[in-house]
Design a protein around this motif. Structure first.
Motif, PDB file in Angstrom:
ATOM      1  N   LEU A   8      -1.643 -22.282 -14.953  1.00 53.84           N
ATOM      2  CA  LEU A   8      -2.734 -21.833 -15.169  1.00 53.84           C
ATOM      3  C   LEU A   8      -3.480 -21.172 -13.507  1.00 53.84           C
ATOM      4  N   ALA A   9      -3.619 -20.087 -13.538  1.00 56.48           N
ATOM      5  CA  ALA A   9      -4.078 -19.321 -12.348  1.00 56.48           C
ATOM      6  C   ALA A   9      -5.412 -19.733 -12.067  1.00 56.48           C
ATOM      7  N   GLN A  10      -5.765 -20.255 -10.841  1.00 50.38           N
ATOM      8  CA  GLN A  10      -7.488 -20.574 -10.418  1.00 50.38           C
ATOM      9  C   GLN A  10      -7.924 -19.651  -9.582  1.00 50.38           C
ATOM     10  N   PHE A  20      -1.721 -10.095 -13.564  1.00 56.38           N
ATOM     11  CA  PHE A  20      -0.853 -10.975 -12.922  1.00 56.38           C
ATOM     12  C   PHE A  20      -1.358 -11.166 -11.594  1.00 56.38           C
ATOM     13  N   VAL A  21      -0.893 -12.450 -11.002  1.00 52.88           N
ATOM     14  CA  VAL A  21      -1.459 -12.872  -9.577  1.00 52.88           C
ATOM     15  C   VAL A  21      -0.311 -13.202  -8.552  1.00 52.88           C
ATOM     16  N   LYS A  22      -0.516 -13.103  -7.343  1.00 53.12           N
ATOM     17  CA  LYS A  22       0.137 -13.419  -6.291  1.00 53.12           C
ATOM     18  C   LYS A  22      -0.383 -14.615  -5.854  1.00 53.12           C
ATOM     19  N   PRO A  23       0.195 -15.947  -5.960  1.00 54.02           N
ATOM     20  CA  PRO A  23      -0.341 -17.049  -5.804  1.00 54.02           C
ATOM     21  C   PRO A  23      -0.264 -17.458  -4.347  1.00 54.02           C
ATOM     22  N   ASN A  24      -1.072 -18.156  -3.838  1.00 53.17           N
ATOM     23  CA  ASN A  24      -0.903 -18.555  -2.324  1.00 53.17           C
ATOM     24  C   ASN A  24      -0.282 -20.082  -2.497  1.00 53.17           C
ATOM     25  N   SER A  25      -0.274 -20.693  -3.613  1.00 48.89           N
ATOM     26  CA  SER A  25       0.460 -21.959  -4.089  1.00 48.89           C
ATOM     27  C   SER A  25       0.529 -22.031  -5.393  1.00 48.89           C
ATOM     28  N   ILE A  26       1.655 -23.023  -5.672  1.00 45.09           N
ATOM     29  CA  ILE A  26       1.742 -23.091  -7.032  1.00 45.09           C
ATOM     30  C   ILE A  26       2.573 -24.556  -7.151  1.00 45.09           C
ATOM     31  N   ALA A  65      -1.858 -24.139 -11.072  1.00 42.07           N
ATOM     32  CA  ALA A  65      -1.845 -25.477 -11.526  1.00 42.07           C
ATOM     33  C   ALA A  65      -1.088 -25.732 -12.763  1.00 42.07           C
ATOM     34  N   LEU A  66      -0.264 -26.441 -12.802  1.00 45.93           N
ATOM     35  CA  LEU A  66       0.490 -26.716 -13.954  1.00 45.93           C
ATOM     36  C   LEU A  66      -0.220 -27.405 -14.886  1.00 45.93           C
ATOM     37  N   TYR A 106       5.636 -15.468 -15.664  1.00 47.39           N
ATOM     38  CA  TYR A 106       6.499 -16.484 -15.604  1.00 47.39           C
ATOM     39  C   TYR A 106       6.801 -17.111 -14.254  1.00 47.39           C
ATOM     40  N   HIS A 107       6.836 -18.475 -14.146  1.00 52.69           N
ATOM     41  CA  HIS A 107       7.523 -18.834 -13.034  1.00 52.69           C
ATOM     42  C   HIS A 107       8.224 -20.123 -13.234  1.00 52.69           C
TER      43      HIS A 107
END
Length: 599
Positions: A182-184, A142-148, A190-191, A115-116
Motif C-alpha cells: 500500500l503506497a502511503q 505508479f510510485v517511486k517510494p522512499n522506503s518500502i 507498507a505491507l 509489483y515489488h
C-alpha cells in the motif's frame, strides 16, 4: 490613552483575523488539492481514516500512437501491455504485473499493477487502451517510494480479524485474506493484509488494509456505491419547489438490502424489493443514468410529460417516494408481520412477493390517481395519471402529496383488519381512508414546529385551492368542518376532508405540546409531537375494528395513546377531537364537545 489602546486592540484583532483567514485559505487550497488523492472516511465515531491514492497521470493520443517496441497489439494483451508500460515508465519487468484485459470490437484494454518482490500494490496501477492496434490512452499511478516494508509479514492476518470486525462493525466474510503493498502519502510503502468485512444490517462492505508488521489499520476500500436520485424530496410537495439529487436516501433498517436488491437479485432500474415503478408495462422501467445507481433525470416543466426525459423523471420520483414511505412507515410499525409490501420479507414473517407496483402516466384515466390493496401476499397497484387542466399537461407523479396520499391507502387498508384489504369498505370507513391519506401527506410536508395550512393537489390543477373544498387548518374561519358535517355526505373524499382536518388539529396540538423533530422519519424514539402523532396514527390502525367509524377511529387513537404512552396525551387528544365536534358523547353525526371529567 484609552482611545489609543482601543485602536491598538482593533489593529491586533484585525491582524489576528487576517492571519486566521490566511491560514484558512491555505488549508482550503491544500484540501482542494487533496481531492484527487485523499478521501476522509468516517467509519465510526471512534475511527476516521484518511485514504490515500497516488495521483494518476493520464495521456490520450487521438487516433493513436504505435508502440516502438511492438507496433501492433497482438492477441496477447499481457505481454504487449507490460512491454509498453516498461518503456513508457522506465521500469523493469519485475515491477509490473498484468491484472486483466479484454477486447471489444476494434478496441483493447489492459490493466496492470505495480509489483515489488513479487507482491502487487493495491493503489499503484496503470491502464492502456488500443484502437485499431494503436495506443490511444495511457494512465498510471505508479510510485517511486522512499522506503518500502519487508515482504515477509510479522503479524498474521488471522490475529487481526477480530480487531477489524470491531473497528468496522462488521463480520469477516470468509474471503481469503491477501498480502499486498500500500503506497502511503508520505512516500513510504507498507505491507498489508487485505481483509473483507460486511454488515448486512447497515449495507456496509469494506476491504480493510492492516499493516502486516504492526497490526495497525491503515486504509480501506468501501465497496458500497452511493445511489442517487434526482427527485422531489419527500418534504417538498410540488415541482416548483425544485428537484434535488439525493444520495443514499434508503433506510437500511427498513430496507436491509437497499432499494435495488432482494434475495440474490440486484437491479439497476426502478425495480426493487419494495417498489416497481413502470410505464405502460411492468418491463418498461427507468435504468440508471450512470453506473453506481445514479438516476439523474431532471423534469422539464415546459415539456410534455410524454418526453423520454420526463417519463424517466416520473418513474424515478415515484420509485423514490413510495420507497421512502415504505421506510419511514416501517420504523413506525408497518412491518412484514403488519402486512407491508415487500418481495422478500427476510424471514421476518408476513406474506412476501407483494411489492408495490406503481404505474406512472397510466393510460386508463386522467386527472386522478388510485391505489388497489389486495390481501397480504399480493402486490398493491398504484396508478398515477396525467392531469389535463394545464398546457402542457402535468404529471401526478411529480406532486409528492398525491403519491403519499395513494401509498397511505395501502397502509390503512392493510393494517386495518389484519391484512385482508377488506376492512375500509363502508362509506364512512372509506371516508376515513381518504382522510388518513390526506393527513399523512400533510405530515410529510411540515418543515418546522409552525403548523401551516395544507392544500392538496394545487400543482397538478394549477389552482392554489387544490382539489379539496378548503385547506386543512387550525382556524375555524379557514376551515369550519366538524364531525356533524359528515351528515348527508356520500362522497368519501368529502367525508375524508372532515377526518383529515380533525387530524390536522390533533397534529397541531401534539406539536404545540411536545415540539417538532426534523429527524422524525428515521428516529421514531423521540418524544416530539410529530413523532407521537405518527406512532398513534399507525398504532390506531391495528387497534380499530373492521370498517371503523369516526367514533371508533377516535377511540382507537385514545387507546393507542394508553398503550404506547400510558395515556400521557389522553386529555390533549380529547380536547383536540372535541374542538371539532368529536367529543366524549359524539354519535350519529351530532357534534359534542364534552371531554372526560378528569381532563
Amino acid at each position: 490613552m484609552a482611545a489609543f489602546n482601543k485602536i491598538l486592540s482593533s489593529v491586533l484583532l484585525a491582524i489576528a483575523y487576517s492571519s486566521i483567514a490566511s491560514a484558512f485559505q491555505e488549508r482550503s487550497v491544500v484540501d482542494d488539492l487533496k481531492h484527487s488523492t485523499h478521501r476522509v472516511r468516517h467509519i465510526s465515531r471512534d475511527l476516521k481514516l484518511e485514504v490515500f491514492h497516488p495521483e494518476s497521470t493520464y495521456e490520450t493520443f487521438g487516433t493513436g500512437i504505435e508502440h516502438t517496441l511492438d507496433a501492433r497489439a497482438p492477441r496477447d494483451l499481457n505481454s504487449t501491455a507490460l512491454s509498453f508500460i516498461q518503456s513508457r515508465l522506465g521500469v523493469d519487468a519485475s515491477s509490473v504485473g498484468f491484472k486483466s484485459g479484454y477486447t471489444d470490437g476494434g478496441e483493447k484494454f489492459a490493466y496492470v499493477k505495480q509489483y515489488h518482490d513479487g507482491i502487487p500494490f493495491i493503489n499503484a496501477v496503470a491502464n492502456v487502451a488500443w484502437k485499431d492496434d494503436k495506443v490511444v490512452s495511457f494512465g498510471a499511478s505508479f510510485v517511486k517510494p522512499n522506503s518500502i516494508a519487508g515482504s515477509r509479514p510479522t503479524v498474521a492476518a488471522s490475529s487481526v480479524i477480530s480487531k477489524v470486525e470491531a473497528a468496522f462493525d462488521g463480520k469477516y466474510n470468509g474471503r481469503p485474506t491477501g498480502l499486498e503493498y500500500l503506497a502511503q502519502a508520505d512516500g513510504s510503502v507498507a505491507l498489508v493484509h487485505t481483509i473483507q468485512v460486511q454488515n448486512l444490517d447497515v449495507n456496509s462492505w469494506y476491504e480493510v488494509y492492516v499493516d502486516a508488521h504492526t497490526g495497525e489499520v491503515l486504509s480501506a476500500t468501501d465497496y458500497v456505491a452511493d445511489a442517487s436520485y434526482t427527485v422531489l424530496p419527500i418534504n417538498k410537495k410540488i415541482l416548483t419547489e425544485g428537484q434535488e439529487t439525493l444520495t443514499n436516501p434508503q433506510d437500511t433498517l427498513a430496507s436491509p438490502s437497499g432499494w435495488h436488491a432482494w434475495g440474490t437479485t440486484t437491479t439497476t432500474t426502478t425495480s426493487g424489493n419494495n417498489v416497481l415503478a413502470y410505464r405502460s408495462t411492468t418491463t418498461s422501467l427507468t435504468s440508471q443514468s450512470a453506473t453506481g445507481l445514479v438516476f439523474n433525470y431532471p423534469y422539464t416543466a415546459s415539456g410534455a410529460p410524454s418526453t423520454t426525459a420526463n417519463i424517466n423523471s416520473a418513474r424515478t420520483n415515484a420509485f423514490y417516494v413510495i420507497n421512502t414511505i415504505h421506510d419511514f412507515a416501517y420504523r413506525y410499525g408497518f412491518t412484514e408481520t403488519a402486512f407491508n409490501f415487500q418481495t422478500d420479507n427476510f424471514g421476518r414473517g408476513g406474506a412476501a412477493n407483494d411489492r408495490v407496483q406503481v404505474s406512472v402516466q397510466d393510460s386508463s384515466g386522467t386527472n386522478n390517481a388510485n391505489f388497489a390493496t389486495p390481501p397480504d401476499g399480493q402486490s398493491g397497484i398504484c396508478r398515477m395519471y396525467i392531469w389535463t387542466q394545464t398546457t402542457p399537461n402535468r404529471d401526478g407523479s411529480l406532486e409528492n402529496d398525491i403519491l403519499v396520499h395513494e401509498m397511505t391507502h395501502g397502509i390503512t387498508n392493510r393494517m386495518t383488519g389484519g391484512g385482508t384489504g377488506r376492512c375500509l369498505q363502508t362509506t364512512e370507513a372509506g371516508g376515513l381512508g381518504e382522510g388518513w391519506s390526506d393527513a399523512l401527506a400533510d405530515w410529510t410536508q411540515h418543515k418546522s414546529a409552525t403548523v401551516r395550512d395544507f392544500v392538496l393537489g394545487d400543482y397538478v390543477t394549477n389552482n392554489p385551492a387544490g382539489i379539496r373544498t378548503r385547506p386543512y387548518s387550525t382556524s375555524t374561519t379557514t376551515n369550519p368542518l366538524r364531525y356533524s358535517n359528515v351528515s348527508g355526505l356520500t362522497s368519501v373524499h368529502r367525508i375524508g376532508e372532515i377526518w383529515a382536518n380533525i387530524l390536522h388539529n390533533v397534529y397541531a396540538s401534539l406539536v404545540a405540546q411536545h415540539g417538532w423533530s426534523a429527524t422524525a422519519r428515521t428516529n421514531p424514539a423521540g418524544t416530539e409531537g410529530n413523532i407521537v402523532f405518527l406512532h398513534l396514527f399507525l398504532d390506531a390502525l391495528r387497534l380499530q375494528p373492521c370498517n371503523p367509524t369516526f367514533v371508533t377511529a377516535r377511540a382507537a387513537w385514545i387507546q393507542a395513546d394508553a398503550n404506547r404512552y400510558s395515556g400521557a396525551n389522553r386529555c390533549l387528544l380529547w380536547r383536540a377531537f372535541a374542538s371539532r365536534g368529536l367529543g366524549l358523547n359524539a354519535s350519529g353525526f351530532v357534534d359534542n364537545t364534552a371531554i372526560p371529567s378528569d381532563c
